[in-house]
Design an enzyme around this catalytic site. Structure first.
Site, PDB file in Angstrom:
ATOM      1  CG  ASN A 209      -0.207  -0.043   2.498  1.00 47.24           C
ATOM      2  OD1 ASN A 209       0.450   0.919   2.870  1.00 47.24           O
ATOM      3  ND2 ASN A 209      -0.263  -1.182   3.202  1.00 47.24           N
ATOM      4  CG  ASP A 278      -6.469  -6.119   6.762  1.00 54.11           C
ATOM      5  OD1 ASP A 278      -5.945  -6.071   7.888  1.00 54.11           O
ATOM      6  OD2 ASP A 278      -7.143  -5.191   6.267  1.00 54.11           O
ATOM      7  CE  LYS A 288       8.030 -11.073 -14.915  1.00 57.41           C
ATOM      8  NZ  LYS A 288       8.610 -10.373 -16.040  1.00 57.41           N
ATOM      9  N   PRO A 305      -2.012 -12.442  10.564  1.00 55.35           N
ATOM     10  CG  PRO A 305      -0.006 -12.808  11.714  1.00 55.35           C
ATOM     11  CD  PRO A 305      -0.642 -12.920  10.360  1.00 55.35           C
ATOM     12  CB  ILE A 307       0.612  -7.056  14.731  1.00 57.32           C
ATOM     13  CG1 ILE A 307       1.105  -7.802  13.484  1.00 57.32           C
ATOM     14  CG2 ILE A 307       1.754  -6.835  15.704  1.00 57.32           C
ATOM     15  CD1 ILE A 307       2.004  -6.981  12.571  1.00 57.32           C
ATOM     16  CG  PHE A 323      -2.237   5.401  13.783  1.00 61.12           C
ATOM     17  CD1 PHE A 323      -1.514   5.256  14.954  1.00 61.12           C
ATOM     18  CD2 PHE A 323      -2.215   6.636  13.140  1.00 61.12           C
ATOM     19  CE1 PHE A 323      -0.786   6.318  15.485  1.00 61.12           C
ATOM     20  CE2 PHE A 323      -1.488   7.703  13.656  1.00 61.12           C
ATOM     21  CZ  PHE A 323      -0.778   7.547  14.818  1.00 61.12           C
ATOM     22  CE  LYS A 337     -10.095  -0.360  10.807  1.00 63.21           C
ATOM     23  NZ  LYS A 337      -9.334   0.429   9.858  1.00 63.21           N
ATOM     24  CE  LYS A 341      -7.585  -3.543  14.437  1.00 64.15           C
ATOM     25  NZ  LYS A 341      -6.624  -4.401  13.749  1.00 64.15           N
TER      26      LYS A 341
HETATM   27  O1  PMT Z   1       2.944   6.156   6.491  1.00 62.65           O
HETATM   28  P1  PMT Z   1       2.226   7.422   6.118  1.00 62.65           P
HETATM   29  O2  PMT Z   1       2.290   7.691   4.641  1.00 62.65           O
HETATM   30  O3  PMT Z   1       2.684   8.588   6.946  1.00 62.65           O
HETATM   31  O4  PMT Z   1       0.678   7.190   6.441  1.00 62.65           O
HETATM   32  C1  PMT Z   1       0.292   6.996   7.753  1.00 62.65           C
HETATM   33  C2  PMT Z   1      -0.861   5.989   7.863  1.00 62.65           C
HETATM   34  C3  PMT Z   1      -2.060   6.488   7.077  1.00 62.65           C
HETATM   35  C4  PMT Z   1      -0.431   4.620   7.332  1.00 62.65           C
HETATM   36  C5  PMT Z   1      -1.203   5.890   9.396  1.00 62.65           C
HETATM   37  O5  PMT Z   1      -1.533   7.165   9.877  1.00 62.65           O
HETATM   38  C6  PMT Z   1      -2.361   4.942   9.651  1.00 62.65           C
HETATM   39  O6  PMT Z   1      -3.512   5.338   9.688  1.00 62.65           O
HETATM   40  N1  PMT Z   1      -2.046   3.630   9.873  1.00 62.65           N
HETATM   41  C7  PMT Z   1      -3.065   2.593  10.070  1.00 62.65           C
HETATM   42  C8  PMT Z   1      -3.657   2.192   8.757  1.00 62.65           C
HETATM   43  C9  PMT Z   1      -4.924   1.322   8.904  1.00 62.65           C
HETATM   44  O7  PMT Z   1      -5.989   1.732   8.627  1.00 62.65           O
HETATM   45  O8  PMT Z   1      -4.727   0.215   9.441  1.00 62.65           O
HETATM   46  P2  PMT Z   1      -5.885  -0.930   9.680  1.00 62.65           P
HETATM   47  O9  PMT Z   1      -7.225  -0.387   9.742  1.00 62.65           O
HETATM   48  O10 PMT Z   1      -5.610  -1.968   8.684  1.00 62.65           O
HETATM   49  O11 PMT Z   1      -5.465  -1.415  11.102  1.00 62.65           O
HETATM   50  C10 PMT Z   1      -5.869  -0.805  12.314  1.00 62.65           C
HETATM   51  C11 PMT Z   1      -4.776  -0.990  13.323  1.00 62.65           C
HETATM   52  O12 PMT Z   1      -4.441  -2.377  13.472  1.00 62.65           O
HETATM   53  C12 PMT Z   1      -3.479  -0.284  12.954  1.00 62.65           C
HETATM   54  O13 PMT Z   1      -2.923   0.194  14.143  1.00 62.65           O
HETATM   55  C13 PMT Z   1      -2.630  -1.396  12.356  1.00 62.65           C
HETATM   56  O14 PMT Z   1      -1.235  -1.142  12.518  1.00 62.65           O
HETATM   57  C14 PMT Z   1      -3.086  -2.610  13.144  1.00 62.65           C
HETATM   58  N2  PMT Z   1      -3.021  -3.879  12.374  1.00 62.65           N
HETATM   59  C15 PMT Z   1      -3.778  -4.067  11.272  1.00 62.65           C
HETATM   60  C16 PMT Z   1      -3.717  -5.272  10.601  1.00 62.65           C
HETATM   61  C17 PMT Z   1      -2.860  -6.276  11.069  1.00 62.65           C
HETATM   62  N3  PMT Z   1      -2.769  -7.434  10.460  1.00 62.65           N
HETATM   63  N4  PMT Z   1      -2.125  -6.061  12.157  1.00 62.65           N
HETATM   64  C18 PMT Z   1      -2.182  -4.891  12.827  1.00 62.65           C
HETATM   65  O15 PMT Z   1      -1.500  -4.685  13.824  1.00 62.65           O
END
Ligand code: PMT
Length: 396
Positions: A209, A278, A288, A305, A307, A323, A337, A341
């Protein structure tokens, strides 16, 4: 203008790194500081005082008996309204003098007579740095509460390689900026994730991404500035590691998961800033994948998973902060979320504001509701987030 209104006395001692002090003065002024330069006689052999007069816009003082100081008290007057005394470069000889409280020229006398914090950026040949006498002096100075900035490791003017190089001007400025931040996380250990992950499809293709890592690196820097010991696990990004932060590079979500789970229980705070994939392909092709006529291959995906959820479910979890980047319905999705979580705090941002940008707009969601943080550079927002985390830790 990170140093707006700060009054800095810059002491320059004799060493080839004195030339870097010119750039240092320029950067300090650019950050809004007032700089008063004082040089030792040896420093003036390497670079002329007039250079610093021009860059700082102030007369440079080198001599204890300077007739321009009406009361002949330059060693007292110069540091009295200073926020900090910075010696860069600090030679081995000058450090030895400081460690023993000697005062035989203007700079050493004003250092002894100061009533403000002292930071020194050593610069010398590696053998001089490693010499037990210098190391004893450094230990003494640390014990006296002097902040030692560096030195760095690398090529030396003498042709040798190793520790002893003065930090670069930008690094010294970053250290000064950090010095002035409130130490809200002193003694705390913070673990973070940042950037995207890359889930391989074959040796050259993958699912990823647009996360640049900027937000996560800003949070890492802010936490370190606040006095924390910071470990940053990051996916593939091209950001410079903030000084003093331990960086662990990973590629995939599984690698990020392993790096975090190994360490999480040893930390006080875990902050998931990374945009973790995800899903990942069930398996990556060894070679390839070749285009086969007009048919497109299908890729079977499996769940990665989560995290953050796993860290939050540890028997004694660190304070967990997540985040959430959303394109719409930010409040609803972010809060969902947070609850799913099982974390106390989630930071919401809109995808269109955040990915790759230097600034951001954040909303903090916790059990009491939401707190919007208006648009600002990511580092400034990160400092506000760190302050919120410090409060949560206090009330935990
Ligand atoms: O890196 P930049 O360009 O500065 O951009 C910053 C950002 C937009 C990436 C950041 O500000 C941000 O929002 N990060 C979270 C992105 C997101 O929406 O993540 P999520 O909805 O997939 O996950 C929610 C939370 O679970 C996050 O804290 C993520 O780190 C965590 N997660 C998600 C999936 C996974 N398999 N393991 C996780 O720990």
């Amino acid at each position: 203008m990170e140093l707006m209104g700060k009054r800095i006395v810059l002491g320059i001692t004799g060493g080839i790194a004195a030339y870097k002090a010119a750039e240092l003065v320029r950067l300090l002024i650019k950050q809004g500081a007032t700089v008063q330069v004082t040089m030792t006689e040896a420093a003036t052999r390497f670079i002329a005082p007039v250079t610093f007069q021009a860059l700082s816009g102030k007369p440079v003082f080198c001599d204890q008996w300077d007739p321009r100081v009406a009361n002949n008290m330059a060693h007292i007057d110069l540091s009295r309204d200073a926020d900090v005394l910075l010696i860069a470069p600090a030679s081995a000889d000058f450090l030895a003098k400081l460690a023993h409280g000697l005062a035989d020229d203007l700079l050493s006398t004003l250092t002894l007579a100061r009533n403000c914090p002292l930071l020194v950026a050593p610069a010398m040949n590696l053998q001089m740095w490693e010499n037990p006498a210098t190391q004893r002096n450094i230990d003494t100075l640390r014990g006296d509460g002097v902040a030692i900035l560096g030195p760095a490791c690398g090529d030396q003017a003498c042709g040798e390689q190793g520790p002893g190089r003065m930090l670069e001007a930008e690094e010294i400025v970053a250290e000064l900026v950090a010095f002035f931040q409130p130490k809200l996380l002193n003694g705390k250990k913070v673990l973070l994730t940042a950037g995207p992950t890359f889930e391989a499809i074959d040796p050259v293709r993958g699912i990823t991404n647009l996360s640049s890592g900027k937000m996560g690196f800003a949070v890492a820097r802010a936490a370190r500035e606040a006095g924390a010991q910071v470990t940053l696990v990051c996916g593939p990004v091209s950001q410079n590691t903030p000084r003093g932060v331990t960086r662990i590079d990973v590629t995939s979500a599984l690698e990020m998961h392993a790096a975090v789970m190994q360490r999480a229980a040893l930390h006080d705070v875990f902050i998931g800033v990374a945009a973790v994939a995800d899903y990942r392909p069930r398996s990556a092709a060894e070679h390839k994948i070749k285009k086969d006529g007009n048919s497109a291959p299908s890729i079977e995906l499996v769940l990665n998973p989560d995290i953050l959820s796993e860290v939050a479910a540890l028997p004694v979890p660190p304070l967990c902060v997540g985040f959430a980047a959303e394109s719409h319905n930010l409040a609803e999705y972010a809060e969902k979320k947070r609850v799913t979580k099982k974390i106390p705090l989630i930071v919401g941002n809109l995808i269109q504001d955040s990915f790759g940008a230097d600034g951001n707009t954040l909303i903090l969601f916790d059990e009491n509701g939401q707190l919007p943080l208006p648009p600002a550079p990511k580092l400034e927002l990160a400092r506000q987030l760190v302050a919120r985390i410090a409060t949560l830790l206090e009330n935990r």
